[in-house]
Design a protein around this motif. Structure first.
Motif, PDB file in Angstrom:
ATOM      1  N   UNK A 406       0.814  -1.207   0.000  1.00 17.22           N
ATOM      2  CA  UNK A 406       0.000   0.000   0.000  1.00 17.22           C
ATOM      3  C   UNK A 406       0.856   1.269   0.000  1.00 17.22           C
ATOM      4  N   UNK A 407       2.005   1.176   0.674  1.00 19.83           N
ATOM      5  CA  UNK A 407       2.947   2.299   0.617  1.00 19.83           C
ATOM      6  C   UNK A 407       3.360   2.530  -0.826  1.00 19.83           C
ATOM      7  N   UNK A 409       1.783   1.634  -3.448  1.00 16.56           N
ATOM      8  CA  UNK A 409       0.599   2.087  -4.183  1.00 16.56           C
ATOM      9  C   UNK A 409       0.455   3.594  -4.088  1.00 16.56           C
ATOM     10  N   UNK A 410       0.530   4.098  -2.851  1.00 16.22           N
ATOM     11  CA  UNK A 410       0.285   5.527  -2.682  1.00 16.22           C
ATOM     12  C   UNK A 410       1.446   6.348  -3.242  1.00 16.22           C
ATOM     13  N   UNK A 413       1.043   6.115  -7.164  1.00 15.72           N
ATOM     14  CA  UNK A 413      -0.149   6.784  -7.668  1.00 15.72           C
ATOM     15  C   UNK A 413      -0.321   8.172  -7.061  1.00 15.72           C
ATOM     16  N   UNK A 414       0.660   8.584  -6.279  1.00  8.89           N
ATOM     17  CA  UNK A 414       0.584   9.917  -5.683  1.00  8.89           C
ATOM     18  C   UNK A 414       0.962  10.995  -6.696  1.00  8.89           C
TER      19      UNK A 414
ATOM     20  N   UNK B  43      -7.954   6.139  -4.660  1.00  8.76           N
ATOM     21  CA  UNK B  43      -7.434   5.638  -3.390  1.00  8.76           C
ATOM     22  C   UNK B  43      -8.271   4.541  -2.759  1.00  8.76           C
ATOM     23  N   UNK B  54      -2.327   6.143   3.413  1.00  5.45           N
ATOM     24  CA  UNK B  54      -1.990   6.006   1.999  1.00  5.45           C
ATOM     25  C   UNK B  54      -3.133   6.512   1.125  1.00  5.45           C
ATOM     26  N   UNK B  56      -5.225   8.814   1.884  1.00  3.84           N
ATOM     27  CA  UNK B  56      -5.269  10.281   1.944  1.00  3.84           C
ATOM     28  C   UNK B  56      -4.303  10.917   0.929  1.00  3.84           C
ATOM     29  N   UNK B  57      -3.179  10.241   0.709  1.00  2.84           N
ATOM     30  CA  UNK B  57      -2.197  10.795  -0.242  1.00  2.84           C
ATOM     31  C   UNK B  57      -2.792  10.881  -1.646  1.00  2.84           C
ATOM     32  N   UNK B  58      -3.370   9.778  -2.107  1.00  6.97           N
ATOM     33  CA  UNK B  58      -3.922   9.823  -3.468  1.00  6.97           C
ATOM     34  C   UNK B  58      -5.179  10.685  -3.514  1.00  6.97           C
ATOM     35  N   UNK B  61      -4.237  14.220  -4.109  1.00  4.00           N
ATOM     36  CA  UNK B  61      -3.904  14.463  -5.521  1.00  4.00           C
ATOM     37  C   UNK B  61      -5.176  14.740  -6.325  1.00  4.00           C
TER      38      UNK B  61
END
Lengths: 508, 240, 241
Positions: A406-407, A409-410, A413-414, B43, B54, B56-58, B61
């Motif tokens: 998940x890390x 992933x974010x 996709x961040x 997300x 995690x 929250x990060x996407x 964006x």
């Protein structure tokens, strides 16, 4: 507990066993389909179903929000009616009280009507340990007791068995072959249990609702065994979850409208009984002595928790089990707790405060929301499942591999550039495994997925890659915006700015 | 009036034809979508699995990408449904909460926008085929998109809509569920496809490509030649 | 023994009362506020407003009750008088060869004089002899005969409440149940019967209030709602008036 792999006793493994049991799957599917179509017909015939659900929800919300007031009132009133009221914070305490009464009464046998709380307490085993015979008298519970199993459905305990399996079990008990005809099977049980009712020293019941203002307890049932248990023996012990309270008989009308329709599609169960204390001196039946044991056993953990307090609104109708596609395929035992289905998946962990003791049950859901839609008091079980998953992760009891994933992933996709990179990588990488626009290898992360499916391969160009072309073409050939459509859009924006907001969706 | 396209991961990477059909169909009404390329994923996989930091990060964006849009439209009820979870995700951050509420209020699933905002039910399409429709769970149950696709399909000339038995049952996708609980998910998609086959439809249509990918994958695994489409594709093909 | 048992119960009561305080206080503390001492305002009490004015005519109530009760597997007859009800029960007794009948000691039944129409049957009246084991007598009976306190058309339910002359066992243990319902006691909605118990108040409630909506059934074998189990397998609702 971290990796949800296939070690013995995991949800996945139990589900695997169930999925390979054709008998079980067919029996559960057959009966849940009957139950849910019955519910659908009954709620449609009644009409205004969502208004009734909302009313039921409001009554439950109100009662739980003032549970200290109403439970206290109930206890005082029940005591004034001549009931011996007991409070148990834990399962151990509740069992201790029940056993003390049985010993004091020198009881040889206890007849029981259906009670999920006693299942939660494993009370039958405790009674047998001190030499008291505990006899389940609800037909389904009796069948399960003979089979040495636990109930796999809140309403239909033997849902995982078909009539042929039940005929075999009862034939063994009868010492003769009984035909797999429900009439014959029930007839045998009636005769067999009649004597037990008349001999028993104690009758033990659960409690569907407890009415605070009068100190009454209410039982819903179809067979008449709960009436027998609360009419014939000299002593009655009722076990009730501390949240079973409603304020008044008026409120009971709403619960009586929601519960039977949601459970079995009936307008009312054959019997609905309100019992207010032991028999009056001048009465010739009913128990001489009555005990009510009020059980917490983790329920109060939900109080004051905005994400879970609504869980206490549950009226134990089983509609979420019947609506759940996961339950339909794996049955109740795969859930591994007293309560199964969506309500069980939430309740079982929620009753335990310590996240490290939670198994993987909250993951056994596709979050489709059928449970919420079926729930007569609108408990958002699908949201609660996500909250449970989050709490497990936040408490450090998550899956290590998944959290690394998940890390990644974010991070990937961040940002859109990195995302574009990922898609490119996939487009190149799949060349090794792609055939006819599909990927069939059963390796790594695709193993489970590709056991049932072919994965589509990525097209050469992603949407992003094509965007400038699409944009140019549509701008060249596109129509001008119709003033009427423009006006509609502007009206929506204006309404939104006035705070009208999101009338288009979200939870209904 | 700024109407933005939220393409969603699956439509971007695997099914660009769906996004394209949507853009071209709306362009016929003079609604020119714009596409902020900084957007990524909503997300949902992280959110549903419990990894909210995690998520929250996407989510941030996405909130930034659509900050100045008047409407945000996506070909997925599930991804739009995820935007409805943003206020919960940011409940402890008043600034982000405000921005999350704004995004939620202006976000629409494709048919919702077409029918509820534009008031269009007849796009003038012809599609002479036997079609069955799978209503995806998040779109119907969380967003309440029930009538819109039916209203659109009812106006398509030649289209014969065959009811899908137990249509409201989940197809078994559920994001990471399909990987974590692969056998349960497999049993669910197998049952769903059994029902699709019962209808003898030539085409299965839906509003969410995740579910469609799941069902199409099982159809293909079983060598069943049912064509699987997003409704936007069907409508655009019908007007081309 | 009796005294020591009473003392034991008294001890339990003392323990329970002190436990009650900590138990309830812990709820208040989890709810994050002091315990309310006043009755909280309950704006959602009972059925939705639109439901409270809903009412069927008497004819429609009888018709709807009949349809619901029959759908649940019960039998319904409409009779002009208690005399006709008496004859109806006597005819059924002859038809089913019923030999032993137990009835409530309600005044309507006293006046009806079932004994007169059935000289060959043994008829006993609930709770007329203190020494008798009345539960066992009810369990042996072929027929149980009661007069309903209320009935509800919308759900097809008969309501019976307990008293010295109204045994809970009489509507439960016999093989066949006859419930005589004076038509004016038939309500439209469940709430019209239930409200009486709120209005009566705790001190005036009977020990047992029972709503009966057909013969005993079970949903436990394949949800097959077609069979009788512990309670009466045959139930007659006889409207009088």
């Amino acid at each position: 507990m971290s990796t949800a792999s296939t070690k013995p006793g995991t949800v996945k493994e139990r589900a695997g066993l169930a999925l390979n049991d054709e008998f079980l799957r067919k029996a559960v599917k057959f009966t849940t389909e009957r139950l849910r179509s019955g519910k659908k017909a009954a709620s449609e015939e009644h009409g205004n179903w969502d208004d009734w659900r909302e009313r039921g929800r409001q009554i439950r919300l109100h009662t739980i929000a003032h549970l200290d007031y109403y439970l206290n009132l109930f206890a005082d009133n029940a005591r004034a009616n001549g009931v011996n009221v007991h409070f148990a914070e834990t399962d151990v305490e509740a069992v201790k009280i029940a056993l003390a009464i049985a010993e004091r009464k020198q009881a040889k046998s206890v007849v029981k009507s259906k009670s999920m709380v006693t299942e939660e307490l494993h009370l039958n085993h405790a009674l047998e340990k001190i030499g008291v015979e505990a006899i389940e008298t609800d037909l389904g519970e009796y069948i399960i007791q003979l089979a040495g199993e636990t109930p796999s459905h809140i309403i239909i305990p033997a849902i995982h068995k078909n009539r042929y399996q039940i005929a075999d079990l009862l034939s063994a008990e009868a010492g003769e072959t009984l035909a797999p005809d429900t009439q014959i099977l029930a007839g045998f049980v009636r005769k067999k249990l009649r004597e037990k009712f008349l001999e028993a020293d104690i009758g033990m019941t659960g409690c569907n609702f407890a009415i605070a203002e009068t100190g009454s307890m209410v039982l819903f049932e179809n067979e008449g065994n709960a009436r027998m248990v609360s009419t014939v023996p000299k002593t009655q012990i009722t076990l009730m979850g501390m949240e079973r309270i409603i304020p008044s008989f008026e409120d009971l009308e709403v619960m009586a409208t929601l519960l039977p329709r949601s459970a079995t599609g009936q307008k009312l169960t054959v019997y609905m009984s309100g019992i207010t204390g032991p028999r009056r001196t001048e009465d010739a039946d009913g128990p001489d002595e009555m005990h009510i044991i009020i059980v917490d056993n983790g329920r109060s953990n939900q109080l004051g928790d905005p994400e879970f307090q609504e869980l206490l609104n549950c009226i134990r109708c089983g509609a979420c089990l019947n609506a759940c596609p996961v339950y339909r395929h794996i049955g109740g035992h795969a859930y591994g707790g007293t309560y199964s289905g969506p309500i069980g998946a939430v309740l079982t962990p929620a009753l335990k405060k310590d996240e490290s003791q939670w198994d993987d049950i909250a993951n056994a859901s596709s979050l489709c929301g059928a449970c919420y839609e079926a729930c007569p008091v609108k408990i958002p079980l699908h949201d609660m499942l996500v909250y449970l998953r989050r709490r497990k992760v936040e408490s450090g009891n998550g899956n290590l591999l998944e959290s690394v994933g998940m890390k990644g992933f974010s991070t990937l996709l961040g940002g859109s550039k990195r995302m574009r990179g990922v898609i490119r990588l996939g487009q190149l990488g799949q060349k090794l495994v792609e055939r006819d626009g599909g990927i069939r290898i059963k390796l790594g992360p695709l193993k489970g997925w590709n056991t049932y499916r072919v994965t589509p391969s990525l097209p050469k160009q992603s949407f992003r890659d094509r965007w400038s072309t699409i944009q140019k073409e549509t701008q060249a050939e596109g129509a001008t915006l119709d003033p009427a459509l423009k006006a509609r859009m502007e009206a929506v924006v204006a309404e939104r700015k006035q705070g009208g907001g999101s009338s288009h969706g979200g939870h209904a | 009036m700024k109407v933005s396209l939220f393409i969603t991961c699956l439509s971007d990477a695997i099914y660009p034809r769906v996004g394209e059909a949507m853009v071209r169909l709306l362009a016929r009404y003079g609604v020119q979508l714009e596409f902020p390329t900084v957007q990524t994923c909503c997300g949902q996989p992280a959110f549903n699995s419990g990894y909210w930091d995690d998520a929250r990060k996407t989510a941030t964006t996405l909130i930034e990408a659509f900050e100045d849009s008047d409407f945000v439209i996506a070909p997925s009820g599930s991804c739009i449904g995820m935007l409805h979870h943003y206020p919960k995700l940011f409940e402890k951050d008043p600034v982000m909460l405000e921005r999350a509420n704004k995004l939620q209020a202006k976000s629409y699933e494709f048919t919702q926008f077409l029918v509820k905002v534009l008031g269009v039910t007849d796009v003038g399409a012809t599609f002479p085929h036997k079609v069955t429709y799978h209503p995806s769970c998040h779109g119907t149950r969380l967003l309440g998109v029930k009538e819109e696709p039916i209203a659109l399909m009812n106006q398509v000339k030649g289209l014969e809509l065959v009811p899908l038995p137990f249509a409201e049952d989940c197809c078994g996708f559920g994001g990471t569920f399909a990987v974590k609980m692969a056998d349960i998910s497999g049993a669910m998609v197998t049952e769903k496809v059994d029902h699709v086959l019962e209808t003898e439809a030539e085409v299965l249509v839906g509003l969410d490509m995740a579910c469609m990918m799941n069902i199409a994958g099982n159809l293909r695994y079983r060598d069943k030649p049912v064509r699987v489409m997003h409704l936007a594709e069907l409508l655009y093909e019908g007007v081309k | 023994m009796a005294d020591t048992h009473k003392e034991w119960l008294k001890e339990l009561e003392t323990a329970s009362k002190s436990k009650q305080k900590s138990f309830i206080d812990s709820i208040s503390s989890k709810l994050g506020r002091p315990r309310p001492m006043e009755k909280p305002a309950h704006p959602f009490r009972g059925a939705p407003d639109f439901w409270r004015t809903f009412e069927w005519s008497e004819e429609e109530r009888i018709e709807r009750f009949g349809a619901n009760f029959k759908a649940a597997g019960g039998h319904v007859a409409r009779l002009a008088s208690f005399d006709e009800a008496k004859q109806f029960i006597a005819d059924k007794a002859a038809e089913m060869s019923a030999k032993y009948i137990i009835r409530q000691g309600q005044p309507e039944l006293e006046a009806m004089n079932l004994e007169d129409a059935m000289p060959d049957a043994r008829i006993t009246v609930w709770n007329t002899d203190e020494e008798e084991n009345w539960r066992a007598r009810a369990a042996e009976a072929d027929f149980g005969v009661v007069v309903a306190d209320y009935a509800v058309a919308y759900t097809g339910s008969i309501t019976v409440v307990s008293a010295a002359n109204k045994g809970r066992s009489v509507s439960l243990l016999p093989t066949v149940l006859f419930a005589i319902i004076p038509v004016e006691r038939l309500k439209t909605r469940l709430g019209e019967a239930l409200i009486n118990f709120d209005q009566a108040g705790r001190e005036n409630l009977p020990a047992g209030i029972h709503f009966i909506s057909g013969p005993s059934r079970s949903a436990d074998i394949e949800n097959d709602l077609t069979i009788g189990v512990h309670g009466p397998g045959v139930v007659y609702a006889l409207f009088v008036g």
